[in-house]
Write a protein that holds these residues in place. Structure first.
Motif, PDB file in Angstrom:
ATOM      1  N   LEU A  34      20.367  12.848 -52.306  1.00 56.04           N
ATOM      2  CA  LEU A  34      21.967  12.201 -52.343  1.00 56.04           C
ATOM      3  C   LEU A  34      22.677  12.802 -53.688  1.00 56.04           C
ATOM      4  O   LEU A  34      23.941  13.206 -53.421  1.00 56.04           O
ATOM      5  N   VAL A  43      29.116  16.670 -50.172  1.00 54.41           N
ATOM      6  CA  VAL A  43      29.616  15.870 -49.237  1.00 54.41           C
ATOM      7  C   VAL A  43      30.284  14.906 -50.111  1.00 54.41           C
ATOM      8  O   VAL A  43      30.541  15.086 -51.454  1.00 54.41           O
ATOM      9  N   GLN A  47      30.837   9.807 -47.995  1.00 60.13           N
ATOM     10  CA  GLN A  47      29.869  10.330 -47.240  1.00 60.13           C
ATOM     11  C   GLN A  47      28.362  10.133 -47.770  1.00 60.13           C
ATOM     12  O   GLN A  47      27.445  10.044 -46.914  1.00 60.13           O
ATOM     13  N   ALA A  48      28.516  10.536 -49.010  1.00 61.44           N
ATOM     14  CA  ALA A  48      27.016  10.169 -49.879  1.00 61.44           C
ATOM     15  C   ALA A  48      26.843   8.967 -49.766  1.00 61.44           C
ATOM     16  O   ALA A  48      25.333   8.571 -49.886  1.00 61.44           O
ATOM     17  N   SER A  50      27.479   6.591 -47.275  1.00 64.09           N
ATOM     18  CA  SER A  50      27.520   5.923 -46.001  1.00 64.09           C
ATOM     19  C   SER A  50      26.133   5.566 -45.509  1.00 64.09           C
ATOM     20  O   SER A  50      26.272   4.789 -44.499  1.00 64.09           O
ATOM     21  N   PRO A 455      22.990  11.384 -45.886  1.00 69.29           N
ATOM     22  CA  PRO A 455      23.820  12.490 -46.299  1.00 69.29           C
ATOM     23  C   PRO A 455      23.298  14.035 -46.117  1.00 69.29           C
ATOM     24  O   PRO A 455      24.255  14.947 -46.005  1.00 69.29           O
ATOM     25  N   ILE A 458      24.853  15.349 -42.897  1.00 71.72           N
ATOM     26  CA  ILE A 458      25.871  15.393 -43.136  1.00 71.72           C
ATOM     27  C   ILE A 458      26.336  16.665 -43.547  1.00 71.72           C
ATOM     28  O   ILE A 458      27.442  17.372 -43.265  1.00 71.72           O
TER      29      ILE A 458
END
Length: 587
Positions: A34, A43, A47-48, A50, A455, A458
């Motif tokens: 992350l 990201v 987003q990190a 999320s 993430p 993502i």
């Protein structure tokens, strides 16, 4: 490829290495992933982070609490006690697997196996049957059942969450069930045959010594009266010592430079490894003692003390801690006499060894101390022991709460995350669990792992790395048709799961599966089902899934036992996936 794609691959390569090598705990690796993705701007900040607000992460935490409610209420123990009354070996095995599979569809399968593990050992020993003929089947059955519902494993919830983040429809609570039931039926049938011909017969342990399966590392003290004083390390052990090995000699808590050539002195401590009975025989011949520093732990007379084994459970507060750091002996009023671990690379005093999932501690303890340990969710007391009696009313209430959670989510009245949270509140309000019990029930390592690896998926999508992999995958296997591509996705996930965390492998493959489906112009749902099923069924190694690690240690198995039984089952499930997934989830 873009620079972002190259950077994403570099982060993933580092993560895979750390996951496989186990140089760091999986949750620490997830947080490193992350932080790396955020630092490299692969990201956004939202987003990190999320993963911490993901419905999957919150639902998994809630399911740990709901599982604890069933355990504390005593309903699972009562079912296990009924199971233990079966005297025919084949019927016991069949009932054990079916019951475990059904329960694992609705609570965390690791919790189900943790409850049944000591009960199965006790029942088989009482019936003079080898536990090794049943324990791998118990672990596998938990995995069979876990694929039948969305809440059966944390991996199913993770795949669903990643799918929804990517704009896919996701899955309903029982969408996996029609196909999952077939997998359960085939898996149970296979294990009924495999337990007879492939599972090893390691004998029936004596009830008096609680089994003591496998090889232990034991620390012994050389006193003035020991006949080993003056002997070199290479000469210490008697000829009939079996497979006992001298690992280290400690003098003043520091290892001597050459233990084989060093002469033993009074006050030295020996670190031995071998079968328990061989070690005990050598100890008596050499007149070595266990450490008796804390005399107050001796308690009453000698005949009041018992030998027992306690396993470090998944999610235990002891994981990563040493016996000295947590003052284990004083906390539980017991003496630790040995440590059994599937990887016996131990070269330090036992009280300095960081504990891991599946470690078995050989204890010398009074019965009242064992009773206290049974109430600790971080430890599983193995052997034939009477279980704590619980209230029928609390057991029924816990079952009712769980049934209400499943019903509300199944009928679509609330999302599963909402009904699960309400279920947790109900357990506390009804006083089935105290708030502190609910907090302790959550395996925060799994929660952090989920939040950290989300993430990664993502980043694979944002950077175009998933599309690049999909394009090359289509070039290689796409020409053989969608079924061959689906089986390739299943096989990739299965192989990764055997070597690293199942949740990490799912987070890695889901974006690739979605991109592959888009490249072929197909519905992504069949490919997502392949990832979920492959990541939730790890049979080949004892380290691929937590339930495998638990029974590996308790049953005294060898690594090759899992390969012998699990490899054919992995192949069977791969073929079934190719045949059944397109039927229940059309392209």
């Amino acid at each position: 490829m873009t620079m972002d794609a190259w950077l994403t691959f570099a982060v993933i390569a580092g993560a895979v290495y750390l996951f496989v090598s186990e140089k760091l705990p999986v949750e620490v690796v997830a947080l490193l992933v992350l932080a790396s993705l955020l630092t490299l701007r692969l990201v956004s900040t939202d987003q990190a982070l999320s993963g911490f607000s993901s419905p999957a992460t919150i639902t998994v935490a809630a399911m740990f609490v709901l599982s604890a409610g069933l355990q504390r209420g005593g309903s699972l123990q009562r079912l296990g006690a009924l199971l233990a009354r079966i005297r025919w070996g084949w019927l016991f095995a069949l009932a054990m697997m079916l019951l475990t599979a059904v329960i694992s569809g609705f609570i965390n399968n690791t919790a189900a196996v943790a409850v049944f593990l000591p009960l199965v050992i006790a029942a088989t020993v009482a019936n003079r049957q080898p536990p090794s003929k049943y324990l791998i089947a118990l672990s596998y059955a938990g995995q069979f059942g876990g694929v039948c519902t969305l809440i059966g494993t944390s991996t199913n919830l993770l795949v669903d969450s990643l799918a929804r983040q990517s704009g896919e429809t996701g899955f309903t609570l029982f969408e996996f069930a029609p196909m999952g039931v077939i997998f359960v039926a085939v898996g149970v049938t296979y294990m009924m045959v495999a337990r007879r011909f492939l599972l090893p017969d390691l004998g029936v342990p004596e009830q008096a010594d609680s089994g003591h399966a496998g090889r232990y590392v034991v620390e012994l003290l050389a006193t003035e009266r020991s006949s080993a004083i003056g002997k070199r390390g290479s000469e210490l052990l008697p000829d009939d010592a079996g497979d006992v090995v001298v690992l280290e000699i400690f003098r003043g808590r520091q290892p001597v430079p050459s233990p084989r050539s060093e002469e033993l002195r009074a006050g030295d401590r020996l670190l031995l490894r071998g079968e328990w009975r061989d070690i005990e025989q050598a100890r008596k011949k050499l007149k070595l003692d266990y450490d008796q520093v804390a005399r107050e732990l001796d308690g009453g007379t000698e005949d009041e003390r018992l030998h027992a084994e306690a396993m470090v459970a998944p999610g235990s507060h002891l994981i990563g801690q040493t016996l000295a750091a947590v003052r284990f002996g004083h906390t539980y009023r017991v003496r630790v006499q040995g440590l059994h671990r599937h990887r016996l690379a131990i070269r330090q005093p036992l009280d300095r060894v960081p504990l891991a999932v599946g470690d078995v501690l050989l204890l010398d303890a009074p019965e009242k101390s064992l009773e206290a340990m049974r109430s600790d969710p971080g430890l599983l007391v193995l052997g034939e022991r009477e279980q704590d009696r619980s209230s029928i009313g609390r057991a029924l209430l816990a079952i009712a709460v769980m049934a209400a959670v499943v019903t509300v989510a199944g009928l679509g009245w609330l999302p599963i995350v909402g009904s699960a949270i309400l279920g947790c509140i109900a357990l506390v309000v009804l006083q089935i669990l105290k708030p502190e019990d609910a907090y302790r029930a959550i395996d925060w390592r799994v929660v952090i792992l989920l939040a950290g690896v989300l993430p990664m998926g993502i980043a694979l999508q944002n950077s175009g790395a998933a599309d690049w992999i999909a394009e090359h995958a289509v070039t290689v296997v796409g020409g053989f048709g969608p079924v061959a591509t689906l089986m390739a996705i299943y096989l990739l996930t299965s192989v990764l799961t055997e070597a690293m965390s199942n949740n990490a492998s799912a987070a890695l493959v889901v974006p690739i599966a979605i991109a592959t489906a888009d490249a072929l112009g197909l519905d992504s749902k069949p490919f997502l089902v392949a990832v979920a099923f492959a990541a939730s069924t790890s049979f080949l190694t004892p380290i691929g899934y937590q339930t495998n690690t638990m029974v590996y240690t308790a049953g005294g198995y060898r690594f090759t036992d899992f390969v012998k039984v699990g490899l054919p089952l992995n192949v069977i499930f791969l073929v079934m996936a190719g045949l059944l997934i397109p039927r229940y989830f059309p392209f």
